[in-house]
Design an enzyme around this catalytic site. Structure first.
Site, PDB file in Angstrom:
ATOM      1  CG  ASP A 272      -1.864   1.239   1.397  1.00 63.52           C
ATOM      2  OD1 ASP A 272      -2.737   1.227   0.579  1.00 63.52           O
ATOM      3  OD2 ASP A 272      -1.596   1.751   2.107  1.00 63.52           O
TER       4      ASP A 272
ATOM      5  CD  GLU B 256      -1.943   2.559  -3.424  1.00 67.78           C
ATOM      6  OE1 GLU B 256      -3.118   2.920  -4.027  1.00 67.78           O
ATOM      7  OE2 GLU B 256      -1.504   2.718  -2.606  1.00 67.78           O
TER       8      GLU B 256
END
Ligand SMILES: *[C@@H]1O[C@H](CO)[C@@H](O)[C@H](O)[C@H]1NC(C)=O
Ligand SMILES: *[C@@H]1O[C@H](CO)[C@@H](O)[C@H](O)[C@H]1NC(C)=O
Ligand SMILES: *[C@@H]1O[C@H](CO)[C@@H](O)[C@H](O)[C@H]1NC(C)=O
Ligand SMILES: *[C@@H]1O[C@H](CO)[C@@H](O)[C@H](O)[C@H]1NC(C)=O
Ligand SMILES: *[C@@H]1O[C@H](CO)[C@@H](O)[C@H](O)[C@H]1NC(C)=O
Ligand SMILES: *[C@@H]1O[C@H](CO)[C@@H](O)[C@H](O)[C@H]1NC(C)=O
Length: 551
Positions: A229, A253
């Site tokens: 993330d 990400e």
């Protein structure tokens, strides 16, 4: 591949704990279904409405185990789940930590989702089906509930594990410019209601501790892949040692539509797997706003900018983005977006609920429970049109890969482009899939579109797998697509259909269990076929959650 082997060897010699999990090549052949655990399925399978969509709705790891037929029935061969570690318990100004992105103890697990045993059972259940488990991890920051905004609040660092001292963190500052890497990486992603103390990822101590943690997590739960993330919010040097300690394929990400911002992570060997955000934005424009040329251009730019498009995750939805149906309700357009997601280069990644045409344009409405999300009103409706379409597309892709694994690395080439149509060919001779994507929508007219040249060898018989109609490539190797109602088309050589599970042909698994197996196609049950598919592809999506909560 060579590099990956070296990394595994290094990781193994360092800790001895790092699992020799599947690498980039294995993941490239997979197809990923993204699950937000709290919103996917409850342990008892109940479908009572969730009354507080900012709080926990009751989904669990056991609920997911019980519904794996639903996912495998669509032909997915990997599942990405939301973060598993212990989160803050408070009901904050932004609701509860149902999404899993507010860690306060990386060595604990989120008991709302079950026990450590349940998580291990999930991993085992997936492996029993020859499916991979990808887990989302937060390594940029920890979390603490606050009553207001920083810097007027005090963080009690002793509550955070294992980073229980202020020395592990960057000094407080607010992110005032997300496009400025320095600020985005040094400052805090959360400053109101939930503070997100930003780890000092430049420190060797933090890097070592996060490495020890991820080696343990991957080993303890036999994890096959990770999604990092907010990878854009940590310094570059922090990533390679993390990936090495994890020892498995990793998606980072990088929430940016700019090719270079994303592709540089591959070029600089920081991380190989990346959700394809650059293609995401024009993909949405192509199928909601009529700009097919923009998509074509971006595909070409990403081919030039990235070093390996086979490990970029193609997606049209995730938990941070507006759902496709919230942008445009037209079902034919939704079908084309999914067809592109699965048949383009890269690892297909679909977010739970996309197959039910769920609406919801921002958080938390794009995270409504799946059990209340089908258009028909039947929870987990396997007869929904997009469910069936997804099953067909994954079956086709899985089948092509099972015949010739070079399908994965073969670059999709454009055969035809006009403002409302794009046709592509992907795969080595003999197992090539020719696809036609349309953005004309449900009211699109009927017409014949010749696609080529050299889509197939002259005279080759092909089957269009949605309609199961047969035709032959003409003297130029073109195939004729019977366009209508804006539907996508996908062709495959008839001679290679055996084992596909499509258009009356048995799946490989069915054929293998038939002692008197003949060459004739047999009528088959789609869900059962897809459930037996042995080969597949893969992965998905990243970040926005944190940034969106702040907005
Ligand atoms: C943090 O910065 C954002 C702009 O990125 C601004 O909207 C917000 O008010 C700031 N918050 C605080 C607590 O400084
Ligand atoms: C993994 O399991 C070991 C042995 O039980 C334990 O010491 C370690 O803390 C665990 N690591 C994680 C990240 O859960
Ligand atoms: C894809 O396959 C075609 C047909 O076999 C071949 O001409 C082409 O070079 C391949 N492309 C790549 C990138 O492998
Ligand atoms: C083959 O298809 C292309 C468009 O993709 C078209 O321009 C060409 O005329 C077609 N040729 C034949 C012989 O069908
Ligand atoms: C099993 O074999 C029989 C006899 O050859 C054939 O008729 C039938 O279609 C096969 N069934 C499947 C599922 O392949
Ligand atoms: C899609 O639905 C049709 C019609 O019900 C069915 O025959 C077919 O097997 C389904 N396809 C898949 C892959 O599930």
């Amino acid at each position: 591949m060579g590099r990956f082997t070296v990394i595994l060897a290094a990781a193994a010699s360092l800790g001895g704990l790092a699992s020799a999990g599947p690498g980039a090549a294995e993941w490239a052949s997979r197809s990923i279904y993204q699950v937000m655990i709290d919103r996917f399925a409850r342990s008892d399978g109940s479908s009572e409405e969730c009354t507080d969509i900012d709080g926990y709705c009751g989904g669990t790891w056991t609920g997911l185990i019980n519904k794996l037929d639903y996912i495998q029935g669509m032909g997915f061969t990997a599942v990405q789940i939301s973060p598993v570690v212990e989160n803050i318990r408070e009901d904050t100004g932004y609701g509860e930590a149902y999404h899993g992105y507010w860690s306060n103890n990386m060595y604990g697990i989120n008991e709302n989702f079950g026990t450590a045993g349940d998580l291990s059972h999930l991993s085992q259940a997936l492996h029993d089906r020859d499916m991979y488990l990808m887990v989302d991890v937060v390594i940029n920051n920890m979390a603490q509930a606050i009553d207001g905004s920083m810097p007027d609040q005090t963080i009690d660092y002793s509550q955070l594990q294992p980073f229980n001292d202020e020395r592990y963190y960057h000094e407080y500052c607010n992110i005032t410019d997300y496009d400025n890497d320095e600020i985005a990486q040094q400052c805090w992603l959360g400053v109101t209601n939930v503070a997100l103390p930003d780890l000092d990822t430049e420190s060797q101590e933090v890097t070592d501790m996060i490495g020890t943690w991820i080696t343990g997590l991957v080993a303890n739960y036999s994890i096959d892949g990770l999604r990092i993330d907010a990878a854009k919010h940590v310094n570059n040097e922090y990533l390679p040692p993390f990936v090495e300690a994890a020892g498995v394929f990793t998606f980072g990400e990088i929430f940016s539509g700019v090719v270079d911002n994303v592709c540089k992570y591959q070029r600089d060997n920081l991380i190989s797997g990346l959700p394809n955000f650059p293609v995401y934005f024009p993909l949405i424009q192509a199928f909601t706003a009529g700009d097919m040329e923009g998509l074509s251009e971006m595909i070409s730019d990403v081919n030039d900018g990235c070093t390996d498009t086979s490990v970029l995750g193609t997606f049209a939805e995730n938990h941070d983005l507006p759902r496709f149906a919230s942008l445009v309700p037209d079902l034919a357009l939704a079908k084309n977006a999914i067809a592109f997601t699965i048949l383009a280069d890269g690892i297909p990644t679909m977010y739970q609920g996309q197959e039910q045409h769920m609406p919801g344009n921002y958080s938390p409405y794009n995270r409504a429970p799946l059990w209340s999300g089908s258009e028909s009103g039947t929870p987990y409706d396997t007869s929904a049109p997009l469910y069936n379409l997804t099953a067909t597309l994954n079956a086709l892709r899985n089948h092509a890969i099972s015949i010739d694994s070079r399908y994965v690395s073969n670059h999709s080439i454009e055969l035809f482009l006009d403002p409302s149509t794009m046709a592509t060919r992907k795969g080595p001779d003999g197992v090539q899939i020719v696809a036609v994507f349309s953005n004309q929508g449900e009211r699109g007219g009927e017409y014949e579109l010749s696609v080529g040249p050299s889509a197939y060898e002259i005279g080759t018989e092909v089957i269009e797998v949605f309609s199961c109609t047969r035709s032959n490539a003409n003297e130029a190797g073109n195939v004729t697509a019977l366009m209508g109602a804006g539907e996508p088309k996908a062709f495959f050589p008839t001679a290679q259909m055996e084992g596909s599970g499509l258009c009356g042909y048995a799946s490989n698994a069915e054929a293998a269990t038939n002692t008197s197996s003949g060459a004739e196609p047999s009528a088959t049950n789609g869900a059962a076929i897809a459930a037996d598919v042995r080969w597949g592809t893969a992965l998905l999506g990243v970040m926005g959650a944190l940034a969106f909560w702040l907005l």
